[in-house]
Design an enzyme around this catalytic site. Sequence first.
Site, PDB file in Angstrom:
ATOM      1  N   GLU A  93       9.411  -2.044   5.202  1.00 23.52           N
ATOM      2  CA  GLU A  93      10.348  -1.181   4.267  1.00 23.52           C
ATOM      3  C   GLU A  93      11.712  -1.062   4.778  1.00 23.52           C
ATOM      4  O   GLU A  93      12.309  -1.728   5.587  1.00 23.52           O
ATOM      5  CB  GLU A  93       9.357  -0.012   4.021  1.00 23.52           C
ATOM      6  CG  GLU A  93       7.978  -0.436   3.523  1.00 23.52           C
ATOM      7  CD  GLU A  93       7.207   0.905   2.763  1.00 23.52           C
ATOM      8  OE1 GLU A  93       6.197   0.927   2.902  1.00 23.52           O
ATOM      9  OE2 GLU A  93       7.854   1.451   1.821  1.00 23.52           O
ATOM     10  N   ASP A 152       3.914   3.300  -6.957  1.00 18.08           N
ATOM     11  CA  ASP A 152       4.102   3.284  -5.679  1.00 18.08           C
ATOM     12  C   ASP A 152       3.954   4.508  -4.951  1.00 18.08           C
ATOM     13  O   ASP A 152       3.765   5.501  -5.700  1.00 18.08           O
ATOM     14  CB  ASP A 152       5.285   2.408  -5.068  1.00 18.08           C
ATOM     15  CG  ASP A 152       5.238   1.741  -3.978  1.00 18.08           C
ATOM     16  OD1 ASP A 152       6.168   0.900  -3.500  1.00 18.08           O
ATOM     17  OD2 ASP A 152       4.653   2.109  -3.033  1.00 18.08           O
TER      18      ASP A 152
HETATM   19  C1  GLC Z   1       4.717   1.751   0.244  1.00 18.62           C
HETATM   20  C2  GLC Z   1       4.978   0.213  -0.341  1.00 18.62           C
HETATM   21  C3  GLC Z   1       4.058  -0.480  -1.009  1.00 18.62           C
HETATM   22  C4  GLC Z   1       2.621  -0.373  -0.424  1.00 18.62           C
HETATM   23  C5  GLC Z   1       2.262   1.237  -0.921  1.00 18.62           C
HETATM   24  C6  GLC Z   1       1.120   1.550  -0.268  1.00 18.62           C
HETATM   25  O1  GLC Z   1       5.486   2.358   0.019  1.00 18.62           O
HETATM   26  O2  GLC Z   1       6.233   0.185  -0.971  1.00 18.62           O
HETATM   27  O3  GLC Z   1       4.254  -1.898  -0.981  1.00 18.62           O
HETATM   28  O4  GLC Z   1       1.768  -1.173  -1.086  1.00 18.62           O
HETATM   29  O5  GLC Z   1       3.454   1.955  -0.236  1.00 18.62           O
HETATM   30  O6  GLC Z   1       0.943   1.531   1.386  1.00 18.62           O
END
Ligand code: GLC
Length: 591
Positions: A469, A282
């Site tokens: 988030e 992530d």
């Molecule tokens: C974010 C999220 C994830 C996402 C990634 C790219 O922090 O946790 O779900 O796919 O970054 O944006």
Amino acid sequence: MLPPSHAKNIRIEIQSDLKTERKVEALLAKMTLEEKIGQMTQVRHFDDIQDSDISSKYIGSVIHTEGPIPGHNAAEWQARFTELQEIALSTRLGIPLLFGVDAIHGQNTYPGATIFPHNIGMGAAGNADLVEKAAAITAKEAQATGFNWVFSPCVAIPYNEKWGRVYEAFSESTALTTKLTRASVIGHQGNLSNKGTVMATVKHFIGDGATEYGIEGGETTLTPEQVAERLLPPYEEAVRSGVGSVMTSFNILDGIPMHAHKALITGLLKNTLNFDGIVVSDWKGYSKYGENEIVNAGVDMIMAVDGDLDHFREVLFEGVKSEEVSMDRIDDAVRRILRQKFRLGLFEYPFPDSTLIECIGCDNHREVARQAVRESLVLLKNNASILPLDKKLKRIVVVGEHADSSGLQSGGWTINWQGTTENYLGASSIIDGIREAAYGEVVYDAGGVDLHPDADVAIICVGEKPYAEFFGDVGHEESDCQLTLTEEHKNYIEHYVAQGVPTVVVLLSGRPLVVTEELKKADAFIAAWLPGSEGKGIADVLFGDYNFTGKLPHSWPESESDYEHVYGPNFWQKSPTPLFPIGFGLEYQKS
Ligand code: GLC
């Protein structure tokens, strides 16, 4: 768009076949260490790179996230990614790029795309064929804007609804989540080499929604048995369905950051479940969770963003030279990346298909999304059968800002990372649908303060503002989310109840909220979740053109004290008793 049954049959074809494996091995054998590390690198198409970095650093994947959009229309989005693809193809080995995007309820980064109810609404609908169709449409509209990889579906099992990402998941039920995970993966991927399909990603492995107090990136303290019984089945089903990618999670499990959890990533996911796709980190996972430790744990592709790019490449290169990281581990990572690129047909067809552009936001796609809105609605109360409403009512008052904002009805990850409060291109609002369906007068009281004592009914739209988030974590210092309605929204209801007007409350939220008092006051109450672009779907059911079929995908809390337990009021706890159990939902009585 493949019919569901056909899509299931061709899933077998994307399993590893000898021909693909031979191509992977032949290409891998030619690669230098720098080219291999390049393939393990994912960057944004802005900020992190100069275009020339794509070739000089042998980049393996490009993502689009919050930031400058690639163009003003789909043709320009495709052209931007084609430009980068041509640079990648100009390298010695000409390995094509993967282009990834968070298209989690439609291609939600592109204005004009079809936006589906967030997964919590799809969980309430509980219709696997509909999830598969929605995923297939999302895949086509993602390909139409230049992407061959989506970071979806989120298959979390949310425990504590204080978590800001409850709406990204289907349900607190493992069984329902597992069923819909299969449908989502098959819908997105279909026959992977078809230009209208994309590689799916199940996320976030593992325990993202099961942290204490619902803290994003917090501590998951379930036992190994509970993890195996409650959180793992969706991943097992996704692997069986041929999913191409798994994203590691921010949370900590067994005291170990999931990005660095070798036993679960390599031991369980790769070795025991035989997952042969890409494990992708992530956001900034490399610098956050131990650098080469996460590569050794089994992470294959690094989201090397926000300043991580050159540090990652240099530290991993040194790690291999010092044998801190084995060449076998590097080869395993690159093998998995090349395998998915071959399966996607990128070596034969590296560029997006311009003929797909006309399908973006088309009527057929929007009709499927409108069906999803209808099926996602859950009727919690219908006193004296006030619903369905008669289209010939003389005066309907529609109340609240959520009634006339496709942004507010769509939640986070819509146009922007944190969503939008405005109406956006191609979408219809709730009041649009009411105005279209009703024959009588429809009056809009945005602020919930007007006097209409003679109105036949007040449809009062209340709920949450968009968030994504940790901005959605109730109690987080950067979140203004709460477990109840705002005082302003409570007053909308009070104001019309005090006028003696029959009230229908429509709740737009990414999770169950504590609305026990408001439920007592309202004549009818609907959980509408976050319906997306087709707000007119709500009027379809309000006026009885369709019946309610939605069922609660989460147990519903009675009071804020239900959240005192680390895992909140979810049905795993058995106590406290929820106000409504998971699976609850009323329907119109057949007249
Ligand atoms: C974010 C999220 C994830 C996402 C990634 C790219 O922090 O946790 O779900 O796919 O970054 O944006």
